[in-house]
Design an enzyme around this catalytic site. Structure first.
Site, short mmCIF file in Angstrom:
data_model
loop_
_atom_site.label_atom_id
_atom_site.label_comp_id
_atom_site.label_asym_id
_atom_site.label_seq_id
_atom_site.Cartn_x
_atom_site.Cartn_y
_atom_site.Cartn_z
N ASP A 63 1.02 -1.08 0.09
CA ASP A 63 -0.09 0.10 0.08
C ASP A 63 0.99 1.19 0.03
O ASP A 63 0.67 2.08 0.94
CB ASP A 63 -0.80 0.05 1.38
CG ASP A 63 -1.94 1.04 1.26
OD1 ASP A 63 -2.33 1.56 0.17
OD2 ASP A 63 -2.28 1.71 2.30
N GLU A 67 4.63 -8.18 6.72
CA GLU A 67 3.07 -8.60 6.47
C GLU A 67 3.27 -9.81 5.49
O GLU A 67 2.44 -9.73 4.59
CB GLU A 67 2.32 -7.47 6.32
CG GLU A 67 1.86 -6.96 7.45
CD GLU A 67 0.93 -5.76 7.18
OE1 GLU A 67 0.09 -5.46 6.13
OE2 GLU A 67 0.45 -4.91 8.11
N TYR A 79 -4.87 -3.38 13.14
CA TYR A 79 -5.76 -2.01 13.02
C TYR A 79 -7.16 -2.28 13.66
O TYR A 79 -8.06 -1.91 12.75
CB TYR A 79 -5.70 -1.64 11.60
CG TYR A 79 -4.22 -1.17 11.19
CD1 TYR A 79 -3.98 0.23 11.07
CD2 TYR A 79 -3.42 -2.02 10.70
CE1 TYR A 79 -2.90 0.49 10.50
CE2 TYR A 79 -2.11 -1.73 10.01
CZ TYR A 79 -2.01 -0.21 10.15
OH TYR A 79 -0.64 0.13 9.72
N GLU A 83 2.78 -1.53 13.94
CA GLU A 83 1.94 -0.85 13.43
C GLU A 83 0.61 -0.66 13.89
O GLU A 83 0.11 -1.78 14.56
CB GLU A 83 1.65 -1.24 11.88
CG GLU A 83 2.94 -0.99 10.93
CD GLU A 83 2.46 -1.51 9.38
OE1 GLU A 83 1.20 -1.38 9.29
OE2 GLU A 83 3.13 -1.80 8.78
#
Length: 521
Positions: free
Chosen positions: A80, A324, A377, A413
């Site tokens: 991303d 990831e 997240y 993160e």
């Protein structure tokens, strides 16, 4: 880029696979001529990503001529951020004597009263050379000397390299001068190289990350090499601005997400005392074919290049081999066991990790890391808009990982998008208030767990950055606590208050100024 070729006066002199890391070629044989004669250098870059490049990608051809022009294709990626092409960093032409210093490796062992600087020096072009070394402090005083291609220098009462806010004099660097003399064809050749050296140790226990024997807590950021106008290109004013903001923020660390950063950035980390998790371009490793032997061999070569470049940097306290990946896939076990073991063999002095977003019970690479780095997240990609789930889900995340692996954990993160100037009461997604509220929910859990086995937190992200165009991205990723132009959002002040509080709790430094000025004092 995926690959690069370079020609000098029409002769191909080098071909290299992979971006972000330096490579070189000896062009002496193709630039012979009278002084002042012109020389043409041609560079061809190929930014096409395949399942076997780092990062991986795939090409999709659109054959429906009723919908797409002839030969239309798209580059698909599983990451991303914008896949910039081009030359982003300096290209340098330099000369050496016929015999010269090719490489230096330095490791340090220290206590409060004595440090040992172990060194290895390799020379190219001569088998009959002599080497002398001198280590100087910041005042220019010689504190240790040595000779020969390998050995150790003893430094009494050393000034240790400390991270920012961990000591009143962070980022202390000595200068190691290596001088070579060699006889070649009756001529005396000399080469001199000066290497900055920071004396520090890194050690990991089951619940702590230790620098110089003291517990270190990563309170920092994830970054990108990205900004307006220059895109990914090296921009000195931008770099200085970013480091001023890091110091204002009270950040002591960052991760080079998701590729090695420019050497100029790493130089400032050494000098400012910013601890770095140095990450390879291993982002987006999602497809099964990206875990095969071809990909693995390239990944091993990339880690060799990264370690060779950054092995002597005191700011680099841990290697990260990937971000990831699909580490729940069966071939991931062999893949990451091999990459991590290879990295440790190249550099036994630092811990090695990769950053995971897999389920703790399914991750096949986690058994081989020294520190668990977890991305999550909650209330954004999971249960969007529901801040109330964070305490339960984040607590369970930490407890499950620690119970399974008994290793220190970094929240590598977490974050939420916010559009600058968008406000909402109650806090709604994409508002500055929601980003603030999400941070505070995470922090309440982190404050409990950092007393146990959580050794760091890195916000995603330092600044907004460009991505591919898509329906979930409005001119890029907006999870920055600063805008892409480096203006602060409300979340920046939440993080600043927190980081200075953590720093003050764990040191004898004077408390931070209460001013919210963005200028360093």
């Amino acid at each position: 880029w995926a690959s690069l070729s370079r020609w000098v006066n029409g002769v191909q002199v080098v071909e290299h696979e992979g971006g972000h890391l330096p490579f070189e070629a000896d062009i002496s044989s193709v630039v012979q001529g009278s002084p002042g004669s012109l020389c043409r250098i041609t560079v061809a870059l190929n930014n096409t990503l395949s399942p076997h490049t780092l990062p991986p990608g795939s090409i999709q051809y659109m054959a429906d001529k009723s919908r797409y022009p002839k030969n239309y294709f798209v580059q698909n990626t599983k990451f991303d951020f914008f896949n910039y092409a081009g030359i982003h960093r300096p290209v340098v032409l330099y000369t050496t004597p016929a015999a010269y210093i090719d490489d230096i490796t330095v490791t340090t062992i220290s206590s409060d009263s004595l440090a040992r600087v172990q060194y290895q020096v390799s020379v190219v072009g001569s088998t009959d050379s002599s080497l002398s070394l001198s280590l100087r402090d910041q005042e220019g005083k010689v504190v240790a000397t040595g000779d020969g291609p390998e050995g150790q220098l003893k430094v009494l009462n050393p000034n240790l390299w400390w991270p920012y806010l961990m000591h009143e004099n962070p980022g202390y660097l000595y200068s190691l001068e290596v001088r070579m003399q060699a006889q070649l064809d009756g001529a005396l050749l000399e080469d001199v190289y000066t290497l900055p050296v920071g004396i520090r140790t890194v050690h990991v226990t089951s619940s702590q990350f230790l620098i110089n024997g003291r517990p270190f807590y990563f309170h920092g950021v994830n970054k990108h090499e990205d900004a307006d106008i220059r895109g990914k290109g090296l921009d000195w004013p931008l770099i200085v601005k970013d480091f001023n903001l890091l110091r204002w923020l009270g950040a002591n660390s960052f991760r080079t997400s998701h590729y090695p950063y420019a050497e100029e950035i790493m130089d400032l980390c050494d000098a400012y005392g910013i601890a770095v998790i140095d990450e390879s371009p291993g982002v987006g490793i999602k497809l099964p074919e990206s875990f095969g032997n071809r990909s693995l061999q390239h990944h091993l070569a990339v880690m060799e290049e990264l370690v060779r470049r950054d092995k002597n940097r005191p700011s680099v306290v841990m290697w990260s081999v990937a971000n990831e990946p699909a580490s729940e896939l069966p071939p991931a076990a062999h893949y990451f066991k091999t990459v991590i073991a290879h990295t440790k063999a190249l550099d036994p002095s630092r811990p090695v990790t990769f950053v995971t977003d897999a389920n703790y019970a399914l991750d096949r690479g986690a058994p081989y890391v020294d520190v668990i780095c977890v991305n999550s997240y909650f209330s954004w990609y999971h249960d969007p808009g529901h801040l109330e789930v964070i305490p339960l889900q984040l607590t369970a995340q930490f407890e499950n990982w620690y119970k399974t692996y008994q290793k220190p954990i970094i929240q590598s993160e977490y974050g939420a998008d916010s559009v600058p100037g968008l406000h909402s009461d109650p806090p709604m997604m994409f508002s500055e208030e929601y980003q603030q509220a999400m941070l505070r929910e995470y922090h309440s859990v982190l404050d409990k767990k950092r007393k146990e086995y959580v050794v760091g937190e890195l916000i995603w992200n330092f600044a907004d950055f460009m991505t591919n165009q898509g329906t979930t991205r409005v001119l890029g990723n907006k999870k920055g606590i600063f805008t892409r132009q480096r203006q602060p959002k409300a979340a920046a002040f939440v993080l600043r208050d927190r980081y200075w509080r953590i720093a003050n709790e764990s040191s004898c430094l004077p408390p931070a100024t209460s001013s919210h000025s963005l200028f360093l004092k």
